[in-house]
Design a protein around this motif. Structure first.
Motif, PDB file in Angstrom:
ATOM      1  N   PHE A   1       0.842  -1.203   0.000  1.00 29.49           N
ATOM      2  CA  PHE A   1       0.000   0.000   0.000  1.00 29.49           C
ATOM      3  C   PHE A   1       0.871   1.244   0.000  1.00 29.49           C
ATOM      4  CE2 PHE A   1      -2.322   3.299   2.459  1.00 29.49           C
ATOM      5  CZ  PHE A   1      -3.311   3.557   1.514  1.00 29.49           C
ATOM      6  N   GLU A   2       0.623   2.112  -0.937  1.00 29.68           N
ATOM      7  CA  GLU A   2       1.333   3.390  -1.027  1.00 29.68           C
ATOM      8  C   GLU A   2       0.400   4.489  -0.529  1.00 29.68           C
ATOM      9  OE1 GLU A   2       4.516   5.864  -1.621  1.00 29.68           O
ATOM     10  OE2 GLU A   2       4.506   3.681  -1.906  1.00 29.68           O
ATOM     11  N   PRO A   3       0.649   5.030   0.678  1.00 32.84           N
ATOM     12  CA  PRO A   3      -0.278   6.031   1.239  1.00 32.84           C
ATOM     13  C   PRO A   3      -0.356   7.286   0.374  1.00 32.84           C
ATOM     14  CG  PRO A   3       1.257   5.206   2.904  1.00 32.84           C
ATOM     15  CD  PRO A   3       1.767   4.744   1.576  1.00 32.84           C
ATOM     16  N   GLY A   4      -1.560   7.871   0.323  1.00 37.18           N
ATOM     17  CA  GLY A   4      -1.764   9.122  -0.391  1.00 37.18           C
ATOM     18  C   GLY A   4      -1.561  10.323   0.520  1.00 37.18           C
ATOM     19  N   PRO A   5      -1.779  11.522   0.014  1.00 38.30           N
ATOM     20  CA  PRO A   5      -1.545  12.745   0.809  1.00 38.30           C
ATOM     21  C   PRO A   5      -2.505  12.919   1.978  1.00 38.30           C
ATOM     22  CG  PRO A   5      -2.526  13.269  -1.319  1.00 38.30           C
ATOM     23  CD  PRO A   5      -2.152  11.820  -1.373  1.00 38.30           C
ATOM     24  N   ILE A   6      -3.569  12.100   2.040  1.00 41.28           N
ATOM     25  CA  ILE A   6      -4.487  12.220   3.174  1.00 41.28           C
ATOM     26  C   ILE A   6      -3.820  11.757   4.464  1.00 41.28           C
ATOM     27  CG2 ILE A   6      -5.536   9.912   3.110  1.00 41.28           C
ATOM     28  CD1 ILE A   6      -7.497  13.209   3.415  1.00 41.28           C
ATOM     29  N   PHE A   7      -2.695  11.016   4.345  1.00 40.45           N
ATOM     30  CA  PHE A   7      -1.992  10.516   5.527  1.00 40.45           C
ATOM     31  C   PHE A   7      -1.027  11.578   6.040  1.00 40.45           C
ATOM     32  CE2 PHE A   7      -3.643   6.671   3.735  1.00 40.45           C
ATOM     33  CZ  PHE A   7      -3.871   5.834   4.811  1.00 40.45           C
ATOM     34  N   ALA A   8      -1.592  12.613   6.620  1.00 37.25           N
ATOM     35  CA  ALA A   8      -0.815  13.695   7.236  1.00 37.25           C
ATOM     36  C   ALA A   8      -1.656  14.276   8.361  1.00 37.25           C
ATOM     37  CB  ALA A   8      -0.465  14.764   6.207  1.00 37.25           C
ATOM     38  N   ASN A   9      -1.014  14.993   9.271  1.00 39.40           N
ATOM     39  CA  ASN A   9      -1.758  15.614  10.365  1.00 39.40           C
ATOM     40  C   ASN A   9      -2.627  16.761   9.872  1.00 39.40           C
ATOM     41  OD1 ASN A   9       1.201  15.052  12.178  1.00 39.40           O
ATOM     42  ND2 ASN A   9      -0.705  13.987  12.614  1.00 39.40           N
ATOM     43  N   ILE A  10      -2.060  17.599   9.002  1.00 40.22           N
ATOM     44  CA  ILE A  10      -2.808  18.716   8.416  1.00 40.22           C
ATOM     45  C   ILE A  10      -2.827  18.536   6.911  1.00 40.22           C
ATOM     46  CG2 ILE A  10      -2.896  21.210   8.057  1.00 40.22           C
ATOM     47  CD1 ILE A  10      -1.707  21.628  10.771  1.00 40.22           C
ATOM     48  N   VAL A  11      -4.024  18.432   6.351  1.00 40.33           N
ATOM     49  CA  VAL A  11      -4.185  18.250   4.907  1.00 40.33           C
ATOM     50  C   VAL A  11      -4.846  19.500   4.335  1.00 40.33           C
ATOM     51  CG1 VAL A  11      -5.227  16.872   3.078  1.00 40.33           C
ATOM     52  CG2 VAL A  11      -4.389  15.753   5.157  1.00 40.33           C
TER      53      VAL A  11
END
Length: 318
Positions: free
Chosen positions: A103-113
């Motif tokens: 699984f390659e995480p997308g940009p939603i995997f951040a504290n602040i999006v």
């Protein structure tokens, strides 16, 4: 309150002064928007920032993220953006002669999006954010991945240039704790902006708050006392929106929860250990304005959500 939380509570005024001071190195004016954005973060909610182009929505979000030791990602929303571009995707890779799924995480995997110009994304892509905003998790295929705490979606949109946009559905709008509006600066503020950004060196921002401090402040905010009278006033305010003249659909119970949490967060930002009627009054606008759907007749008369909120606050004497 634990020893760690007590320590963070004692440092809270200094933390907030530091964050505001760093933001004000970059942002001129917009103090109401800054206060509301910080209150949204401390309340643990998502925020939608709206203004005409060029008033600093994206800059405010990026600057706020830099003041905190939190991971940050930016999604530039366009009509051809796909859900997998946000959530991530499963890819096949070869390891020691064997093919494996990873699984390659997308940009939603951040504290602040930062979801820039969110209304330019298609409804299918917008809906991909619903699970992450409400459940703080992402499901890809048959696997579910938890998002790291704290997690905020801070989105922007322009009220003009509506061609080629997809208005956010009410279900997704309701996931945003606040809708924050930025106004044009005064002539004096605009002169300061010109001076600041036409000089030799542009202002730089540094991190002044840790992830642990932000999580601690979120816990502390929930413990700020609020009187029973103010809790009843908050519920009465939200309930009044459902049968007010000119309103087709009013706010949901999620607004009552959000209003109390936002009022507690504002009290903490102001260095108080109690919620005042002013907190309810000030926070009513960003909490309710995106949750009210006006009738066609009211819109034809030029009535706005903010005018409705003002009338209800006067009626209830908040």
């Amino acid at each position: 309150m634990s020893e760690d939380l007590s320590s963070i509570y004692a440092r809270a005024p200094a933390i907030f002064r530091g964050i505001r001071g760093e933001i004000e190195k970059v942002m001129v004016g917009q103090r109401v928007a800054i206060e509301q954005l910080l209150a949204s973060i401390i309340a643990g909610g998502h925020a939608l920032l709206e203004s005409n182009p060029g008033l600093g929505k994206t800059l405010l979000i990026k600057t706020t993220a830099k003041t905190m030791s939190l991971s940050f990602s930016r999604i530039q929303c366009t009509p051809d953006l796909m859900p997998a571009d946000i959530t991530g995707t499963t890819i096949i890779e070869e390891v020691d002669g064997e093919k494996r799924f990873r699984f390659e995480p997308g940009p939603i995997f951040a504290n602040i999006v930062l979801a820039d110009e969110i209304n330019r994304a298609s409804p299918k892509t917008q809906s991909a954010m619903l699970e992450s905003m409400q459940e703080k998790q992402v499901t890809v295929g048959n696997r579910t991945y938890r998002l790291d705490d704290p997690f905020f979606v801070l989105a922007t949109q322009n009220p003009i240039e509506m061609e080629g946009t997809f208005p956010l559905p009410e279900a997704q709008l309701d996931r945003f704790l606040m809708k924050i509006k930025l106004d044009y600066p005064s002539p004096e503020e605009e002169f300061q902006i010109m001076e600041r950004y036409t000089g030799r060196v542009e202002p730089r921002v540094q991190s002044v708050a840790s992830k642990e401090e932000i999580l601690g402040l979120q816990q502390i905010a929930r413990e700020v006392p609020i009187s029973e009278d103010l809790r009843k006033a908050a519920v009465q305010l939200v309930v009044s929106t459902r049968n007010w003249n000119g309103v087709r659909y009013g706010a949901s119970p999620r607004a009552s929860i959000g209003l109390v949490l936002a009022a507690k967060s504002r009290a903490l930002l102001d260095g108080r250990n109690y919620v005042s009627r002013e907190d309810l009054h000030v926070m009513a606008y960003p909490i309710l304005r995106h949750r009210l759907i006006l009738t066609f007749e009211a819109e034809r008369r030029g009535l706005t959500q903010d005018q409705v909120i003002t009338d209800i606050l006067k009626e209830l004497k908040i």
